[in-house]
Write a protein that holds these residues in place. Structure first.
Motif, PDB file in Angstrom:
ATOM      1  N   ARG A 100     -84.720  55.574 -58.816  1.00 42.44           N
ATOM      2  CA  ARG A 100     -83.386  55.826 -59.191  1.00 42.44           C
ATOM      3  C   ARG A 100     -83.071  56.612 -60.199  1.00 42.44           C
ATOM      4  N   THR A 101     -83.907  56.628 -61.206  1.00 41.26           N
ATOM      5  CA  THR A 101     -83.711  57.444 -62.174  1.00 41.26           C
ATOM      6  C   THR A 101     -83.409  58.819 -61.806  1.00 41.26           C
ATOM      7  N   SER A 102     -84.205  59.349 -61.079  1.00 41.55           N
ATOM      8  CA  SER A 102     -83.946  60.933 -60.581  1.00 41.55           C
ATOM      9  C   SER A 102     -82.468  60.904 -59.956  1.00 41.55           C
ATOM     10  N   VAL A 103     -82.155  60.023 -59.304  1.00 42.20           N
ATOM     11  CA  VAL A 103     -80.843  60.046 -58.611  1.00 42.20           C
ATOM     12  C   VAL A 103     -79.583  59.966 -59.528  1.00 42.20           C
ATOM     13  N   VAL A 104     -79.832  59.162 -60.604  1.00 38.42           N
ATOM     14  CA  VAL A 104     -78.734  59.114 -61.699  1.00 38.42           C
ATOM     15  C   VAL A 104     -78.572  60.213 -62.355  1.00 38.42           C
ATOM     16  N   VAL A 105     -79.920  60.698 -62.962  1.00 38.11           N
ATOM     17  CA  VAL A 105     -79.653  62.030 -63.746  1.00 38.11           C
ATOM     18  C   VAL A 105     -79.333  63.222 -62.827  1.00 38.11           C
ATOM     19  N   LEU A 106     -79.444  63.499 -61.598  1.00 41.75           N
ATOM     20  CA  LEU A 106     -78.709  64.610 -60.857  1.00 41.75           C
ATOM     21  C   LEU A 106     -77.318  64.371 -60.903  1.00 41.75           C
ATOM     22  N   LEU A 150     -63.957  61.854 -65.372  1.00 37.10           N
ATOM     23  CA  LEU A 150     -65.459  61.755 -65.758  1.00 37.10           C
ATOM     24  C   LEU A 150     -65.764  60.153 -65.446  1.00 37.10           C
ATOM     25  N   LEU A 151     -64.728  59.408 -65.929  1.00 39.08           N
ATOM     26  CA  LEU A 151     -65.106  57.800 -65.977  1.00 39.08           C
ATOM     27  C   LEU A 151     -64.951  57.273 -64.756  1.00 39.08           C
ATOM     28  N   LEU A 152     -64.200  57.834 -63.637  1.00 43.48           N
ATOM     29  CA  LEU A 152     -64.030  57.345 -62.506  1.00 43.48           C
ATOM     30  C   LEU A 152     -65.254  57.793 -61.782  1.00 43.48           C
ATOM     31  N   PHE A 153     -65.913  59.110 -61.967  1.00 42.84           N
ATOM     32  CA  PHE A 153     -67.101  59.369 -61.127  1.00 42.84           C
ATOM     33  C   PHE A 153     -68.264  58.612 -61.771  1.00 42.84           C
ATOM     34  N   ALA A 154     -68.190  58.492 -63.200  1.00 43.78           N
ATOM     35  CA  ALA A 154     -69.197  57.434 -63.679  1.00 43.78           C
ATOM     36  C   ALA A 154     -69.489  56.275 -63.198  1.00 43.78           C
ATOM     37  N   SER A 155     -67.882  55.641 -63.094  1.00 50.94           N
ATOM     38  CA  SER A 155     -68.108  54.374 -62.363  1.00 50.94           C
ATOM     39  C   SER A 155     -68.688  54.297 -60.952  1.00 50.94           C
ATOM     40  N   GLY A 156     -68.491  55.352 -60.318  1.00 47.11           N
ATOM     41  CA  GLY A 156     -69.089  55.537 -58.854  1.00 47.11           C
ATOM     42  C   GLY A 156     -70.716  55.404 -58.962  1.00 47.11           C
ATOM     43  N   ILE A 157     -71.101  56.311 -60.243  1.00 46.73           N
ATOM     44  CA  ILE A 157     -72.506  56.244 -59.968  1.00 46.73           C
ATOM     45  C   ILE A 157     -73.256  54.907 -60.544  1.00 46.73           C
ATOM     46  N   PHE A 158     -72.285  54.160 -61.312  1.00 48.86           N
ATOM     47  CA  PHE A 158     -72.748  52.770 -61.624  1.00 48.86           C
ATOM     48  C   PHE A 158     -72.776  51.895 -60.482  1.00 48.86           C
ATOM     49  N   ILE A 159     -71.707  52.081 -59.495  1.00 47.99           N
ATOM     50  CA  ILE A 159     -71.778  51.216 -58.486  1.00 47.99           C
ATOM     51  C   ILE A 159     -73.048  51.552 -57.603  1.00 47.99           C
ATOM     52  N   LEU A 160     -73.227  52.833 -57.541  1.00 39.65           N
ATOM     53  CA  LEU A 160     -74.582  53.410 -56.720  1.00 39.65           C
ATOM     54  C   LEU A 160     -75.669  52.767 -57.301  1.00 39.65           C
ATOM     55  N   LEU A 192     -76.073  50.126 -59.028  1.00 41.77           N
ATOM     56  CA  LEU A 192     -75.965  48.591 -58.834  1.00 41.77           C
ATOM     57  C   LEU A 192     -76.484  48.429 -57.433  1.00 41.77           C
ATOM     58  N   LEU A 193     -75.933  49.000 -56.248  1.00 44.40           N
ATOM     59  CA  LEU A 193     -76.314  49.057 -54.823  1.00 44.40           C
ATOM     60  C   LEU A 193     -77.864  49.128 -54.723  1.00 44.40           C
ATOM     61  N   LEU A 194     -78.255  50.164 -55.608  1.00 46.34           N
ATOM     62  CA  LEU A 194     -79.732  50.571 -55.244  1.00 46.34           C
ATOM     63  C   LEU A 194     -80.431  49.322 -56.212  1.00 46.34           C
ATOM     64  N   SER A 195     -80.016  48.972 -57.110  1.00 41.57           N
ATOM     65  CA  SER A 195     -80.863  47.663 -57.595  1.00 41.57           C
ATOM     66  C   SER A 195     -80.837  46.242 -56.782  1.00 41.57           C
ATOM     67  N   ILE A 196     -79.692  46.173 -55.968  1.00 40.19           N
ATOM     68  CA  ILE A 196     -79.665  44.840 -55.163  1.00 40.19           C
ATOM     69  C   ILE A 196     -80.432  45.006 -53.809  1.00 40.19           C
ATOM     70  N   ILE A 197     -80.546  46.201 -53.431  1.00 44.60           N
ATOM     71  CA  ILE A 197     -81.313  46.580 -52.414  1.00 44.60           C
ATOM     72  C   ILE A 197     -82.953  46.512 -52.765  1.00 44.60           C
ATOM     73  N   GLY A 244     -81.974  36.916 -59.809  1.00 46.51           N
ATOM     74  CA  GLY A 244     -81.577  37.356 -60.953  1.00 46.51           C
ATOM     75  C   GLY A 244     -80.303  38.312 -60.455  1.00 46.51           C
ATOM     76  N   ILE A 245     -79.681  38.855 -61.653  1.00 45.00           N
ATOM     77  CA  ILE A 245     -78.432  39.465 -61.683  1.00 45.00           C
ATOM     78  C   ILE A 245     -78.820  41.262 -61.649  1.00 45.00           C
ATOM     79  N   PRO A 246     -78.582  41.743 -60.584  1.00 43.96           N
ATOM     80  CA  PRO A 246     -78.742  43.253 -60.559  1.00 43.96           C
ATOM     81  C   PRO A 246     -78.561  44.020 -61.895  1.00 43.96           C
ATOM     82  N   LEU A 247     -79.058  44.839 -62.362  1.00 46.64           N
ATOM     83  CA  LEU A 247     -79.132  45.979 -63.442  1.00 46.64           C
ATOM     84  C   LEU A 247     -79.159  44.882 -64.935  1.00 46.64           C
ATOM     85  N   LEU A 248     -78.471  43.852 -65.052  1.00 49.87           N
ATOM     86  CA  LEU A 248     -78.400  42.893 -66.321  1.00 49.87           C
ATOM     87  C   LEU A 248     -79.771  42.213 -66.392  1.00 49.87           C
TER      88      LEU A 248
END
Length: 382
Positions: free
Chosen positions: A170-176, A195-205, A207-212, A221-225
């Motif tokens: 996941r780290t590589s995806v987030v960094v890219l 920037l904030l809008l796209f950053a929110s999109g990355i956060f959601i992505l 979050l989804l990867l963490s849930i999966i 547990g709660i994803p990410l947290l």
């Protein structure tokens, strides 16, 4: 009203983001007050040092390298012209190398880690490291090709992130994605709101990867947290029980583990805590405190802050490879709040960034000594 307009137009910079994310980690986790204060103090040291690094750029008058008057005074062979085409080609070359080793890594593992978790443990650390050149190369390409509009850049980034995601990191995806946003942001192709809008999109992505991942592993547990809380609890343990115990061994392992000469640093942390068969991230703060003790916080984050602030001003002014490298470094730094800077390729990126700073300084003072007295040169020409 003028000061308000200037404030609104100010950009979010690395030290702002580092302090904000660090504060979020402190607030949202159950870290002890003592450790929380240490973390906040570290972030403040970085914040202040970053500002010092920016100021150092101004003191050295490095903007004069781009000053048209100075360039006209100097002889043509001494001009500092930025050849963005070379930067672009260099970035493309890195992307091709990274893509090649990504495919080779998957073939070596005998499966696609994203869909087959068991194959992930067979990935080659060396091939994986080289595959991440795709990330650095793409950031340089976007920073060098200023005609590339934000829509196409984002679409291509999503495509490349999908490719990088195949390795299951996941780290590589987030960094890219983050590095692409930073390049677009610091080249004024997107604004604060975007920037904030796209950053929110990355956060959601993320979050989804963490849930999966939690679903696949059958964990609760709660994803990410949950991950943040676990990481900060590990930091708590390091602060109270392993202060300076490693004596630089973690950074040693970060380098030599890629050559099979040492265990991975995160494996060392896990084994030290009595946990076998897994890796545990100590946070960037835990890595420093474990290796150098609490007193190591000030020099570590002080030097890091000055370096990042100085490189930021270079990247902001010169764009191209400078901005591409800085964007990747900043992305890894923000991610390192949780993971730590404990990977050889990331360390090499920081060394590369340092060499770029040295290169600019050399260019500056070569020009300075070549043109000591511009007025005399003008008189001779007349």
């Amino acid at each position: 009203m003028i000061w308000k307009r200037e404030y609104i137009n100010n950009k979010l910079e690395g030290h702002h983001l580092f302090l904000i994310l660090t504060s979020i980690f402190i607030v949202l986790t159950s870290v002890s007050y003592y450790t929380g204060i240490l973390v906040l103090f570290s972030a403040l040291v970085f914040y202040i040092s970053f500002v010092v690094g920016k100021r150092l750029y101004s003191i050295l008058e490095l903007d004069s390298l781009l000053n048209e008057t100075n360039l006209q005074i100097s002889k043509s062979k001494n001009r500092h012209k930025i050849n963005y085409l070379k930067h672009y080609i260099f970035g493309l070359t890195l992307m091709i190398i990274g893509l090649f080793f990504l495919v080779l890594d998957i073939l070596w593992a005998g499966g696609v880690p994203l869909f087959d978790l068991t194959s992930k443990k067979f990935l080659s650390p060396f091939y994986t490291m080289l595959s991440r050149l795709l990330i650095l190369g793409w950031a340089i390409v976007v920073a060098s090709n200023l005609s590339l509009d934000k829509i196409r850049a984002i679409i291509y980034s999503l495509i490349f992130s999908s490719v990088v995601m195949l390795l299951g990191y996941r780290t590589s995806v987030v960094v890219l994605l983050m590095s692409t946003l930073f390049v677009l942001y610091y080249t004024n192709r997107i604004k604060n709101r975007e920037l904030l809008l796209f950053a929110s999109g990355i956060f959601i992505l993320l979050l989804l990867l963490s849930i999966i991942k939690l679903k696949i592993l059958g964990s609760g547990g709660i994803p990410l947290l949950s991950r943040m809380d676990l990481t900060m609890s590990v930091l708590d343990i390091i602060v109270h029980n392993f202060n300076g115990v490693f004596n630089g061994y973690l950074i040693y392992c970060a380098i030599y583990s890629y050559f099979g000469m040492a265990p991975g640093p995160r494996t060392v942390v896990a084994n030290t805590l009595g946990i076998q068969g897994v890796t545990i991230t100590p946070t960037i703060f835990g890595g420093v405190i474990g290796d150098y003790g609490i007193l190591g916080i000030v020099p570590y984050f002080g030097i890091l802050g000055i370096f990042m602030g100085f490189l930021y001003r270079i990247a902001e002014s010169f764009k191209g490879i400078y901005l591409g490298v800085y964007a990747v470094m900043l992305s890894y730094l923000l991610v390192a709040i949780e993971t730590g800077i404990l990977d050889l390729d990331v360390i090499l990126y920081y060394i590369f960034g340092f060499l770029l700073c040295v290169y600019i300084l050399i260019k500056k003072y070569r020009l300075y000594f070549k043109v000591k007295n511009p007025i005399d040169i003008l008189i001779k020409k007349e």
